[in-house]
Scaffold this motif. Structure first.
Motif, PDB file in Angstrom:
ATOM      1  N   VAL A   1      -8.960  -9.551 -10.962  1.00 19.01           N
ATOM      2  CA  VAL A   1      -8.126  -8.842  -9.999  1.00 19.01           C
ATOM      3  C   VAL A   1      -8.146  -9.623  -8.685  1.00 19.01           C
ATOM      4  O   VAL A   1      -9.074 -10.388  -8.420  1.00 19.01           O
ATOM      5  N   ASP A   2      -7.140  -9.414  -7.885  1.00 21.05           N
ATOM      6  CA  ASP A   2      -7.065 -10.083  -6.588  1.00 21.05           C
ATOM      7  C   ASP A   2      -7.914  -9.322  -5.574  1.00 21.05           C
ATOM      8  O   ASP A   2      -8.002  -8.087  -5.617  1.00 21.05           O
ATOM      9  N   SER A   3      -8.545 -10.060  -4.663  1.00 21.24           N
ATOM     10  CA  SER A   3      -9.415  -9.424  -3.673  1.00 21.24           C
ATOM     11  C   SER A   3      -8.640  -8.494  -2.744  1.00 21.24           C
ATOM     12  O   SER A   3      -9.230  -7.601  -2.117  1.00 21.24           O
ATOM     13  N   SER A   4      -7.303  -8.681  -2.652  1.00 22.26           N
ATOM     14  CA  SER A   4      -6.494  -7.809  -1.799  1.00 22.26           C
ATOM     15  C   SER A   4      -6.403  -6.388  -2.343  1.00 22.26           C
ATOM     16  O   SER A   4      -5.916  -5.486  -1.648  1.00 22.26           O
ATOM     17  N   ALA A   5      -6.869  -6.169  -3.561  1.00 23.19           N
ATOM     18  CA  ALA A   5      -6.877  -4.817  -4.118  1.00 23.19           C
ATOM     19  C   ALA A   5      -7.845  -3.914  -3.363  1.00 23.19           C
ATOM     20  O   ALA A   5      -7.725  -2.691  -3.396  1.00 23.19           O
ATOM     21  N   VAL A   6      -8.816  -4.519  -2.672  1.00 26.17           N
ATOM     22  CA  VAL A   6      -9.802  -3.769  -1.891  1.00 26.17           C
ATOM     23  C   VAL A   6      -9.417  -3.856  -0.420  1.00 26.17           C
ATOM     24  O   VAL A   6      -9.264  -4.951   0.121  1.00 26.17           O
ATOM     25  N   SER A   7      -9.240  -2.722   0.218  1.00 25.24           N
ATOM     26  CA  SER A   7      -8.880  -2.699   1.642  1.00 25.24           C
ATOM     27  C   SER A   7     -10.096  -2.326   2.478  1.00 25.24           C
ATOM     28  O   SER A   7     -10.835  -1.403   2.152  1.00 25.24           O
ATOM     29  N   LEU A   8     -10.295  -3.092   3.574  1.00 21.85           N
ATOM     30  CA  LEU A   8     -11.452  -2.928   4.443  1.00 21.85           C
ATOM     31  C   LEU A   8     -11.029  -3.101   5.897  1.00 21.85           C
ATOM     32  O   LEU A   8     -10.060  -3.807   6.173  1.00 21.85           O
TER      33      LEU A   8
END
Length: 213
Positions: free
Chosen positions: A49-56
């Motif tokens: 999965v792409d790291s942009s799937a996690v929002s911080l």
């Protein structure tokens, strides 16, 4: 020349106050003088999965709540995992996953020194364009470098028997900034109260001793 004698009963509170305050003061001055190396939150994915799937958020501060969000197309992820598992050589697996993975998944966020709500595995919340989403409210208790672990609870079918498997989706590295003002509100008052009590007790003993001398 007058000699000054200190009883152990008077010396003990002074030593206790020193033990309580000296480490705190030294740590505070060291951080104030040398500073702390800060870095933006970093997401290291361990599934396709792409790291942009996690929002911080860009910055994280001690005692201040922030939100971690996860948005995935679980059907697409299940197909990718199944493809990797099918093509993997014998004896090699993707985090121990075996059998066919279904798109129904639960997500869990965990990490030490963090207050995480809601805790434990969470069911999918369907969003637009076929994606599913999760979100957590996080409150960090301790400043410095820390890690959060994002896990998926998968439903798989292996030899016609369904059983859940847990895999790590991503590791989140964050730097928690110190919140001195909030720390003083929560804990500093107790240090000040102890110091005042010890100082008052020592002064009272010293005054009583001088009056009887």
């Amino acid at each position: 020349m007058r000699r000054i004698y200190l009883r152990f009963s008077m010396l003990l509170p002074v030593l206790l106050a020193a033990i309580l305050f000296i480490p705190f003061v030294m740590n505070f001055l060291a951080h104030a003088w040398f500073g702390e190396k800060q870095f933006a939150p970093l997401v290291m994915t361990k599934l396709p999965v792409d790291s942009s799937a996690v929002s911080l958020p860009d910055q994280v501060k001690q005692f201040e709540s922030f939100t971690v969000g996860l948005q995935l197309d679980t059907e697409k992820l299940a197909r990718r995992i199944n493809s990797i598992v099918e093509k993997s050589p014998a004896g090699i697996s993707l985090q121990g996953v075996s059998g066919r993975v279904f798109s129904e998944m639960q997500a869990e966020l965990s990490g030490e020194t963090f207050d995480i709500h809601p805790p434990g595995p969470q069911a999918q919340l369907y969003a637009s364009y076929g994606d599913t989403s999760w979100s957590w409210a996080i409150t960090p208790d301790t400043p410095g470098r820390h890690a959060l672990s994002l896990k998926l609870h998968l439903q798989t079918a292996d030899t016609s028997q369904e059983h859940p498997q847990i895999v790590e989706l991503a590791e989140i590295q964050v730097f928690v900034e110190k919140n001195t003002a909030e720390w003083m509100k929560r804990y500093g008052i107790w240090y000040i109260a102890i110091a005042l009590l010890v100082a008052g007790w020592v002064w009272k003993k010293w005054r009583a001793r001088n009056q009887t001398a």
